[in-house]
Each structure stands twice: as C-alpha cells, then as structure tokens.
Design a protein around this motif. Sequence first.
Motif, PDB file in Angstrom:
ATOM      1  N   GLY A 481       1.160   5.627  23.500  1.00 40.25           N
ATOM      2  CA  GLY A 481       0.088   6.438  24.050  1.00 40.25           C
ATOM      3  C   GLY A 481      -1.240   5.705  24.064  1.00 40.25           C
ATOM      4  O   GLY A 481      -1.383   4.601  23.523  1.00 40.25           O
ATOM      5  N   PRO A 482      -2.251   6.324  24.670  1.00 41.34           N
ATOM      6  CA  PRO A 482      -3.572   5.691  24.807  1.00 41.34           C
ATOM      7  C   PRO A 482      -4.362   5.786  23.497  1.00 41.34           C
ATOM      8  O   PRO A 482      -5.347   6.523  23.394  1.00 41.34           O
ATOM      9  N   THR A 483      -3.925   5.029  22.501  1.00 44.91           N
ATOM     10  CA  THR A 483      -4.519   5.178  21.177  1.00 44.91           C
ATOM     11  C   THR A 483      -4.291   3.932  20.338  1.00 44.91           C
ATOM     12  O   THR A 483      -3.566   3.013  20.742  1.00 44.91           O
ATOM     13  N   VAL A 484      -4.902   3.932  19.175  1.00 42.11           N
ATOM     14  CA  VAL A 484      -4.618   2.903  18.179  1.00 42.11           C
ATOM     15  C   VAL A 484      -3.399   3.379  17.376  1.00 42.11           C
ATOM     16  O   VAL A 484      -3.446   4.387  16.690  1.00 42.11           O
ATOM     17  N   ASP A 485      -2.304   2.652  17.483  1.00 38.29           N
ATOM     18  CA  ASP A 485      -1.047   3.087  16.865  1.00 38.29           C
ATOM     19  C   ASP A 485      -0.479   2.056  15.895  1.00 38.29           C
ATOM     20  O   ASP A 485       0.629   2.210  15.404  1.00 38.29           O
ATOM     21  N   ASP A 486      -1.250   1.004  15.624  1.00 42.34           N
ATOM     22  CA  ASP A 486      -0.817  -0.026  14.676  1.00 42.34           C
ATOM     23  C   ASP A 486      -1.567   0.204  13.370  1.00 42.34           C
ATOM     24  O   ASP A 486      -2.718  -0.219  13.201  1.00 42.34           O
ATOM     25  N   PHE A 487      -0.938   0.907  12.441  1.00 42.43           N
ATOM     26  CA  PHE A 487      -1.585   1.251  11.172  1.00 42.43           C
ATOM     27  C   PHE A 487      -0.570   1.169  10.043  1.00 42.43           C
ATOM     28  O   PHE A 487       0.637   1.213  10.266  1.00 42.43           O
ATOM     29  N   ASP A 488      -1.083   1.079   8.826  1.00 44.71           N
ATOM     30  CA  ASP A 488      -0.216   0.910   7.656  1.00 44.71           C
ATOM     31  C   ASP A 488      -0.567   1.974   6.612  1.00 44.71           C
ATOM     32  O   ASP A 488      -1.297   1.717   5.661  1.00 44.71           O
ATOM     33  N   PHE A 489      -0.025   3.158   6.820  1.00 42.93           N
ATOM     34  CA  PHE A 489      -0.255   4.226   5.857  1.00 42.93           C
ATOM     35  C   PHE A 489       0.577   4.022   4.589  1.00 42.93           C
ATOM     36  O   PHE A 489       0.219   4.530   3.532  1.00 42.93           O
ATOM     37  N   PHE A 490       1.672   3.284   4.703  1.00 41.46           N
ATOM     38  CA  PHE A 490       2.535   3.113   3.537  1.00 41.46           C
ATOM     39  C   PHE A 490       1.833   2.330   2.436  1.00 41.46           C
ATOM     40  O   PHE A 490       1.903   2.702   1.251  1.00 41.46           O
ATOM     41  N   THR A 491       1.149   1.258   2.787  1.00 47.72           N
ATOM     42  CA  THR A 491       0.412   0.503   1.771  1.00 47.72           C
ATOM     43  C   THR A 491      -0.651   1.369   1.113  1.00 47.72           C
ATOM     44  O   THR A 491      -0.851   1.313  -0.105  1.00 47.72           O
ATOM     45  N   ALA A 492      -1.326   2.199   1.920  1.00 51.64           N
ATOM     46  CA  ALA A 492      -2.328   3.107   1.355  1.00 51.64           C
ATOM     47  C   ALA A 492      -1.683   4.069   0.365  1.00 51.64           C
ATOM     48  O   ALA A 492      -2.254   4.366  -0.701  1.00 51.64           O
ATOM     49  N   LEU A 493      -0.484   4.553   0.693  1.00 48.78           N
ATOM     50  CA  LEU A 493       0.225   5.463  -0.207  1.00 48.78           C
ATOM     51  C   LEU A 493       0.622   4.758  -1.495  1.00 48.78           C
ATOM     52  O   LEU A 493       0.432   5.294  -2.604  1.00 48.78           O
ATOM     53  N   VAL A 494       1.172   3.553  -1.389  1.00 52.44           N
ATOM     54  CA  VAL A 494       1.601   2.806  -2.570  1.00 52.44           C
ATOM     55  C   VAL A 494       0.405   2.487  -3.474  1.00 52.44           C
ATOM     56  O   VAL A 494       0.491   2.624  -4.701  1.00 52.44           O
ATOM     57  N   ASP A 495      -0.683   2.079  -2.890  1.00 49.12           N
ATOM     58  CA  ASP A 495      -1.874   1.780  -3.696  1.00 49.12           C
ATOM     59  C   ASP A 495      -2.381   3.024  -4.415  1.00 49.12           C
ATOM     60  O   ASP A 495      -2.887   2.948  -5.545  1.00 49.12           O
ATOM     61  N   TRP A 496      -2.232   4.157  -3.769  1.00 51.21           N
ATOM     62  CA  TRP A 496      -2.655   5.424  -4.384  1.00 51.21           C
ATOM     63  C   TRP A 496      -1.742   5.768  -5.556  1.00 51.21           C
ATOM     64  O   TRP A 496      -2.207   6.109  -6.651  1.00 51.21           O
ATOM     65  N   VAL A 497      -0.427   5.660  -5.341  1.00 47.43           N
ATOM     66  CA  VAL A 497       0.546   5.996  -6.378  1.00 47.43           C
ATOM     67  C   VAL A 497       0.457   5.046  -7.563  1.00 47.43           C
ATOM     68  O   VAL A 497       0.456   5.472  -8.727  1.00 47.43           O
ATOM     69  N   GLU A 498       0.390   3.760  -7.287  1.00 48.35           N
ATOM     70  CA  GLU A 498       0.577   2.768  -8.345  1.00 48.35           C
ATOM     71  C   GLU A 498      -0.728   2.242  -8.943  1.00 48.35           C
ATOM     72  O   GLU A 498      -0.732   1.742 -10.067  1.00 48.35           O
ATOM     73  N   GLN A 499      -1.818   2.341  -8.184  1.00 46.93           N
ATOM     74  CA  GLN A 499      -3.086   1.818  -8.676  1.00 46.93           C
ATOM     75  C   GLN A 499      -4.166   2.884  -8.784  1.00 46.93           C
ATOM     76  O   GLN A 499      -5.272   2.593  -9.271  1.00 46.93           O
ATOM     77  N   GLY A 500      -3.851   4.090  -8.325  1.00 45.54           N
ATOM     78  CA  GLY A 500      -4.854   5.147  -8.361  1.00 45.54           C
ATOM     79  C   GLY A 500      -5.959   4.963  -7.349  1.00 45.54           C
ATOM     80  O   GLY A 500      -7.016   5.591  -7.455  1.00 45.54           O
ATOM     81  N   LYS A 501      -5.725   4.115  -6.341  1.00 41.97           N
ATOM     82  CA  LYS A 501      -6.723   3.856  -5.309  1.00 41.97           C
ATOM     83  C   LYS A 501      -6.625   4.948  -4.246  1.00 41.97           C
ATOM     84  O   LYS A 501      -5.710   4.961  -3.437  1.00 41.97           O
TER      85      LYS A 501
END
Length: 552
Positions: A481-501
């Motif tokens: 679609g006409p959008t930005v679709d290249d993103f990495d939510f998984f790394t954000a989730l892992v950093d939140w779970v494991e580092q509290g970020k």
Amino acid sequence: MKPKITLLASLLAAGTAPAFAAGLACTNDSIAALESADLSISQIETVGAGEGFAVDHCRILGAAHARTGADGKDYQISFELRLPNDWNQRFVHQFNGGNDGSVVPAVGELKGGDESDTALNRGYAVVSSDAGHAGDANPDAGLAGGARFGFDPEARRDYGYSAVSKLHPLATTLVETYYDDRIDYTYGVGGSNGGRHAMVAASRMPEAFDGLLVGYPGFNLPRAAVQHAWDIQAFKAINGDVRTAFSREQLKAVADGIAQACDSLDGLEDGYIADTDACQTTFNIESLQCDAAMTGHCLSKAQVAALTAIHNGPVNSQGVPLYSDWPWDIGIGSGDWRFWKLETPIPPWNNQPLIGVMGSASLAQLFTTPPIEVAGTPQALEQYLLDFDFDSDAPKIYATTDRYTESAMDYMTPPDSENPTLADFNNQGGKMLIFHGVSDPVFSVNDTTNWYRKLDANNNDQAEAFARYYRVPGMPHGAGGPTVDDFDFFTALVDWVEQGKVPDAVVAGVMPGNDDAMAQLGQVERKLCPYPQVARYTGGNEASAASFACEK
C-alpha cells in the motif's frame, strides 16, 4: 522474565508433558525417543545454511492429538519445529493466518515481504502448526473445502484457541529437551488470524508468553465475516457485478480526494495522512459524486451510497451495529483493498474477491451455528452472501446447539474482548505490541482502536504500561500500500520484555518492491507513534523521520 523459565521441569512434574530423553540428536534415530501417546514424529532432519536459510538448524515434523472427528474425518495438530544450532535460548510460537489448515514453514516472519529477517535467522527456536486441521482434506467441496472442518465441533475449537494451548507445552518441552537447557523468553508472533491467536493467548494462556506481537488482528473475526455479506450486497447493487462496481481509476480518485482533504492535517502535504482521526471529519465522500460540471473519474450516486454504507459498517433492520465502522484512508486505492473487496486475478475464483469466496465459506461453515454446507463454486459462494439476512442470519454467530456447545464468538474471540483488562497477562509481566493498517479492508482498524480504548480505560488509563498500539496510515491488510511498511516491531517488543525499554516511536521506511509507496511517497522514513499520538511534521528534511514528532 516470568517464572515459567523452569517450564520443562514443571510440566514434567505436573504430568502434562512427555518425558523425553534430554540432548537429542538431529537425526531420525531420535524419533522413537520423542514418541508418546499424544505425539508422533514423522521426520527429523538437518537443514544447512544456504538452503534458503541463513542458519544451520534442525527441522522436526510431527503431529499431536490425533483423533477421528464427529464428522467422521481424521484430525490432528500437525506442526513443524525448527531449532537453530546457535540458539539464543528463546522461543517463538508462530501463529498463522487465514483458515490455517497447512503447516507454514516455522521461520517466524517478522517483516511482511522480507523473507531474510526471521526469528529463526535471529537464533530463535520456532514452531508452526495447521491449527488442528488439514485444509486440503475435503477436495470434493471445491472452494468451500478449506472451511469444511467447521462441521466438527472440536476442530472449530482447535482453530479458535485449543490447538495453541495443546501444542504449546509439547513444543516448549521439545525445545528444552533438544537443547537440554531452559527457554529464557517465549514470544508469540502473528498477523491477521495469527494476530487473533495472539490476543486469544493473552487471555486464555496469560502465563505462557513473555511477549506477543499482534499484527492487524481479526480478533472479532465472526463479526468481520458478517461485513463480507454487507459489502457484497452493497457492491452488487451498483451494477450487478461486484468485480466492476468500481474501476481502479475511480478508487484512485477516492484516494486522491481523501489526500486532498486530509494530507496537510499532520503539518506536511506528502501523500501520507498521519492524522487519521481528524481526517474522518474533514473528508466528505459526497464531494466526489458526479454532477454536470465534473469531469474525470467521479462517482455515481449509487457508488457513493455503497462506499458510505460499507464504511458505516453492517446493521440489522433496527439499525443495531453488527460489526464496526471503518476510517477513510488513502489505501482504498491499493491493490490489496481491491483484492479483498472487489476483484482478484484468480480464474478459478471467477475473479471474485477474497471475501466473496473464502470469506463466504468461512461465514457459512465456521462462524454460523449450526454450520451451513455451501457448494464450492464462486457463484454459489457469492449467492450465499447475497441471500444473507442481517436480522435472521447474523445472530447465528452467537448461536449454540447440543452438538456445537460453543458459539463462533465463544471460540474465536478473546473471552474478555467486550470488556478487556488482560489483568492476568499484565500481572504475569507480559508485554503486548499491536499494530494495524488504517486501510485494512478486512478487519477494521476502528474495531482494534475501540478495543484498545476499553483496555486502557479498564486499566485506569495505564494500559500502555504493558500493551502498546500503533496504527499504520495507508497500510492495507499487511505490508504494501501507499505507506511506510518496512518496520521492526519485534525488536521493540524484545527490548521491552528483556531490557525494560518502553517502546516509543518506531521508525518505518518503504519495503523494497512496494510500488504503491514509491509512486505515492518515494523513498522516505516516517515515525509510527503509539496510540493516541500522531506523527506531526516539525520542519527539516521531509524524507527523514527525525523531522516528525509524536504528539497528541
């Protein structure tokens, strides 16, 4: 980290997992050591890097809980488990989409369209399953065959939630047995129906996952299926042919009209509408209706009425909403929107849209109780939706019988979806990250937004402490679609779970090969902001995410 890190020992003590010999080799000689009453292994093999994978790993194929269904068909939960040689002591349960029914390779896709960046290639052990049924088990049913398992109550239940709860302890035990070591962190990842699986797991299995990545979830799937009938009836009324109800040029004109009305609301006219909510009060579809002075690809009165009805969502004769409303967004002109709603390039489907073929079979056989057997031809499947009665048929997604003791809404939706708290998941320390395309043509982003608002209210406006929600403007059902679709939510989730970020803005670019985005936006980056914030232009390089700030 949750206390489930001793999962193998606890499962064995409770008698809920088979006692495998530890430290198994990746050879077929290990099969006998893995067999149990609930588990059969058909193959164990070594897969080397360079064979379509970036890492050397062990691949295990098996099945669990084999049985004969009430419909006389054979069922089992078939699965694939991939175990990287260089393991990071983490595990991903891959939740798949659609009607399931096949064992998708257990690689843990993390970015739509990018086959190289997977959980497996990052060192995670990954499991995938068919959710308890084989989609090709009923070839005589034609296009309706993939949903014919809806005539078996337990197959319905497995598809809805219990295949995950049955397979998960077996898979985690296999992982810990193979490595003779514990799993430190467990994640669940899925989009579409897979996103629904993740949301259901958060409610039904709150202790099982440290983190859940929920993509464009169909958590209200039976209600969304009612929308299929609403759409097909609205499109058919225009000119008698759903496939030609709107030309590509007309839908592009709608997208352009939305952009003209809303593009500047985020501070920059760039072909990207970040302020979705403000757009809903700014754009008026009637401005695109043809009159004597208009030229180009304007809309007829019937077309305006159809799009208005579709965006308002289905109702019964008393005006009671049956699903959700939908936002106006520029992705309406995308190929994905057309594929789901209007027309496909698939000759065996008679070029009918996905909702008119596979969606119809699911509504009749999976989400209606008792199920209705429909012929597996494009014409019969479309006719079922055209005949669908929103007074008498729509309530059947809530119905039960002596044989089907759980309604579709019971087995498909999270138990607390109407009034979500996720208290147990939160108390266990779980983290959830949800993202959804604003232009999703099959599951309304407004439905997900309303769910998140309820979750937030029920947590004293503090749901963001364990669940964060992102809307992706312009994105349809998954990447594209006409959008930005290249993103990495998984790394954000892992950093939140494991580092509290705690995740904040996630930077997104354009996925290679996304021609819609390149034509509309060019090669740009944008910030995806946690709801209810919006990425607003603050000045500077218009192609850089650094020129935007997340604001309410």
